[in-house]
Design a protein around this motif. Structure first.
Motif, mmCIF file in Angstrom:
data_model
loop_
_atom_site.group_PDB
_atom_site.id
_atom_site.type_symbol
_atom_site.label_atom_id
_atom_site.label_comp_id
_atom_site.label_asym_id
_atom_site.label_seq_id
_atom_site.Cartn_x
_atom_site.Cartn_y
_atom_site.Cartn_z
ATOM 1 N N THR A 47 98.435 83.378 51.307
ATOM 2 C CA THR A 47 97.289 83.932 52.021
ATOM 3 C C THR A 47 97.219 85.421 51.709
ATOM 4 O OG1 THR A 47 98.476 84.532 54.044
ATOM 5 C CG2 THR A 47 97.588 82.280 53.931
ATOM 6 N N SER A 88 96.855 81.546 59.947
ATOM 7 C CA SER A 88 97.270 82.887 59.555
ATOM 8 C C SER A 88 98.547 83.300 60.266
ATOM 9 C CB SER A 88 96.170 83.898 59.890
ATOM 10 O OG SER A 88 96.599 85.201 59.570
ATOM 11 N N VAL A 98 92.727 80.458 57.889
ATOM 12 C CA VAL A 98 92.412 81.349 56.771
ATOM 13 C C VAL A 98 92.514 80.570 55.472
ATOM 14 C CG1 VAL A 98 93.146 83.502 57.882
ATOM 15 C CG2 VAL A 98 94.804 82.163 56.593
#
Length: 114
Positions: A47, A88, A98
């Motif tokens: 991420t 996240s 996310v």
């Protein structure tokens, strides 16, 4: 300098280091770009926050928009592609969903050639 509120027992809580903020977008982009290129070259799924946190990268001048713009630029340049979704790990977003990213074969080849 902000004041620190002591706890009820009189102890002072440990201060967390706030991330520094870049002065302008171009300077920030030059600082963070190589870290994301390196992450893409590994081929692992990540991420945006994981890479920023791992390398203690500075916050951009406009956090609400510049992180997303960075990832769009990396995708448009062919370094990353979408890999799915995750929760996240960023402390301030309460495990919101996310997008996850993975480096492309081209990103891995470019790193091998370097």
């Amino acid at each position: 300098m902000p004041t620190i509120q002591p706890a009820l027992d009189g102890t002072v809580p440990e201060q967390t280091k706030a991330r520094r903020r870049a002065e302008d977008y171009e300077t920030w982009l030059a600082q963070v770009w190589p870290k994301y290129i390196a992450a893409a070259a590994t081929g692992r799924t990540f991420t945006c926050f994981e890479v920023a946190d791992e390398h203690k990268l500075p916050e951009p001048p406009d956090s609400a928009h510049h992180w997303g713009r960075l990832m769009t630029l990396l995708r448009d340049e062919g370094f990353i592609r979408t890999a799915g979704w995750a929760c996240s790990s960023r402390p301030t977003v309460n495990h919101s969903g996310v997008r996850t990213w993975r480096g492309t074969a081209a990103a891995r080849r470019q790193q091998a050639a370097a």
